[in-house]
Design a protein around this motif. Structure first.
Motif, mmCIF file in Angstrom:
data_model
loop_
_atom_site.group_PDB
_atom_site.id
_atom_site.type_symbol
_atom_site.label_atom_id
_atom_site.label_comp_id
_atom_site.label_asym_id
_atom_site.label_seq_id
_atom_site.Cartn_x
_atom_site.Cartn_y
_atom_site.Cartn_z
ATOM 1 N N LEU A 340 44.629 34.640 50.446
ATOM 2 C CA LEU A 340 43.665 33.542 50.441
ATOM 3 C C LEU A 340 42.239 34.071 50.314
ATOM 4 C CD1 LEU A 340 43.011 30.507 50.958
ATOM 5 C CD2 LEU A 340 43.081 31.031 53.407
ATOM 6 N N VAL A 341 41.889 34.984 51.189
ATOM 7 C CA VAL A 341 40.553 35.585 51.169
ATOM 8 C C VAL A 341 40.645 36.871 50.357
ATOM 9 C CG1 VAL A 341 38.622 36.418 52.546
ATOM 10 C CG2 VAL A 341 40.090 34.601 53.444
ATOM 11 N N ARG A 342 40.230 36.786 49.127
ATOM 12 C CA ARG A 342 40.292 37.918 48.205
ATOM 13 C C ARG A 342 38.923 38.598 48.192
ATOM 14 N NH1 ARG A 342 43.877 34.597 43.636
ATOM 15 N NH2 ARG A 342 45.582 34.140 45.109
ATOM 16 N N ASN A 343 38.902 39.857 48.608
ATOM 17 C CA ASN A 343 37.647 40.521 48.931
ATOM 18 C C ASN A 343 36.646 40.479 47.781
ATOM 19 O OD1 ASN A 343 35.990 41.901 50.741
ATOM 20 N ND2 ASN A 343 36.504 43.876 49.824
ATOM 21 N N ARG A 344 35.482 39.947 48.097
ATOM 22 C CA ARG A 344 34.362 39.799 47.162
ATOM 23 C C ARG A 344 34.693 38.889 45.977
ATOM 24 N NH1 ARG A 344 30.139 42.342 48.655
ATOM 25 N NH2 ARG A 344 30.355 43.899 50.317
ATOM 26 N N ASP A 345 35.708 38.092 46.142
ATOM 27 C CA ASP A 345 36.046 37.080 45.143
ATOM 28 C C ASP A 345 35.986 35.701 45.789
ATOM 29 O OD1 ASP A 345 36.990 35.618 43.004
ATOM 30 O OD2 ASP A 345 39.073 36.242 43.258
ATOM 31 N N THR A 346 36.847 35.460 46.789
ATOM 32 C CA THR A 346 36.832 34.177 47.493
ATOM 33 C C THR A 346 36.310 34.305 48.921
ATOM 34 O OG1 THR A 346 39.136 34.434 48.224
ATOM 35 C CG2 THR A 346 38.751 33.321 46.109
ATOM 36 N N GLY A 347 35.920 35.500 49.316
ATOM 37 C CA GLY A 347 35.392 35.748 50.652
ATOM 38 C C GLY A 347 35.240 37.242 50.841
#
Length: 413
Positions: A340-347
């Protein structure tokens, strides 16, 4: 198995839950409301008394009746009455009891007898439980007595927590028509550990109309955290990160919304860190108030960790909510969160338990309005694609329908 996201309503389905309602289990309410929105008939069966003192505002929209099964029993006579009633409604009950495999308690058996009777009287054709512990134990036995199928959703604690008594997930997976889990990380673990070929991943979802997107406020500075005050939420690392930020001379404002067993420890940590003027423990709040707090914050901190007892989060619903609304998020690389939280993409993702890394990430996100805007837009796009409750609920209805159809074919044959 192909899961159709817009599957129509099927015949009446019973939801078996340990407790209902629970303040933290908004995902169950979301799921039931999405079913009801397309005309799916639901019956809710609760196995234990309500312990909550606060409730989410969405509960009033649920139309499904709630049956609270008796959970205290004494003496052989009440049990015999239950057995007689179940056998009268479901002749297979006695045969099922004769083959008990020892994985259920006497309380489970007594509640399953009552549930089997309710299933027959209410025309329920499939049972679905949430969490692979007591709710699934009772649903498994009651479904066998009633001659219907059951499925269940495994989340995180029920998979990874080190329970004092075995939960026999292997047998529950074996007997379930289908099993669901909420992340690809979980799915791989379950297939590797329990050889669960009928397990599938269905993400929890949100009502995206309710959680509409707005761009993050450029000058917002408040840090928000939401969740039960328990070890696995990692709020003690958040407080340490805030102490580090203050020691560097940075302004800090943080609200932590929720209640739980760790509240006294967290208050003590806040006092010892001289942060009482900067961190507010808000207690539980209605979801509408939490949404408003999200719309005015700069970032949501969700520093989840694996607890000392193995307990951990799967995919925290609060991350879905914040990302849908437009609030940038920082979380940890635990279980399914990186899906869900994709680093430096969605969070932003930081290692679990690393307060220094969390402090660095908080400083970066708060200080960079352009980064927050970019993260916010990409996060909303991901939520719309993969975490829409209408799609998730439709996939579940496909599971229910396929189970019912398969059993009807067997009866005809």
């Amino acid at each position: 198995m192909s899961l159709t996201s817009n599957y129509p309503p099927t015949s009446r389905v019973g939801y078996v839950l340990k407790r209902y309602p629970r303040y933290s289990e908004t995902f169950i309410v979301n799921e039931i409301l999405a079913h009801e929105a397309v005309g799916q008939e639901i019956e809710i069966f609760a196995l234990r008394p309500v312990e909550e003192t606060h409730f989410q505002d969405q509960l009033g929209k649920v139309r499904a009746p709630v049956t609270r099964l008796r959970d205290r029993f004494s003496g052989p006579e009440p049990f015999w009455q239950r057995l007689s009633a179940a056998c009268e409604e479901q002749p297979a009950a006695l045969n099922v009891l004769s083959k008990l495999d020892g994985i259920v308690s006497g309380q489970d058996v007594a509640q399953a007898l009552d549930l089997a009777v309710e299933v027959r009287q209410r025309g329920v054709t499939h049972l679905h439980a949430h969490f692979g512990t007591v709710a699934t134990s009772v649903a498994r036995l009651a479904a066998a007595m009633a001659g219907i199928g059951y499925s269940f959703t495994a989340h995180a604690k029920d998979i990874y927590h080190e329970y004092s008594a075995p939960q026999h997930l292997d047998l529950k997976f074996r007997d379930a028509d289908m099993a669901v889990t909420v992340s690809d990380y979980n799915l791989k673990y379950l297939r590797d550990t329990f050889a669960a070929p009928r397990a599938v991943r269905v993400y929890n979802g949100l009502d995206l109309e309710r959680f509409s997107w707005t761009p993050p406020k450029a000058h917002a500075a408040e840090i928000l955290a939401v969740g039960r005050l328990v070890e696995k939420k990692g709020f003690h690392f958040l407080i340490e990160a805030l102490r580090i930020m203050r020691s560097e001379g940075r302004d800090v404002t943080c609200r932590i919304v929720g209640a739980g067993d760790e509240e006294d420890h967290l208050r003590a940590q806040i006092a010892e860190s001289d942060l009482a003027d900067y961190i507010q423990l808000e207690g539980p709040r209605p979801q509408a108030e939490v949404i408003e707090l999200m719309r005015n914050a700069a970032v949501l901190a969700c520093p989840c960790v694996v607890g000392s007892d193995g307990n951990r989060d799967g995919l925290p619903t609060v991350l879905l909510e914040a990302m849908a609304i437009g609030l940038p998020v920082i979380s940890t690389d635990v279980v399914g969160i990186p899906e869900l939280v994709r680093n430096r993409d969605t969070g932003l993702l930081v290692p679990e338990g690393d307060a220094d890394a969390l402090a660095t990430a908080l400083v970066e996100v708060i200080g960079d309005p352009d980064l927050r805007q970019d993260l916010s837009q990409r996060a909303r796009a991901l939520i719309e694609r993969d975490f829409d409750i209408t799609k998730s609920a439709g996939a579940l209805r496909a599971i229910f329908a396929k189970s019912i159809e398969r059993r009807n074919r067997k009866q005809v044959a």
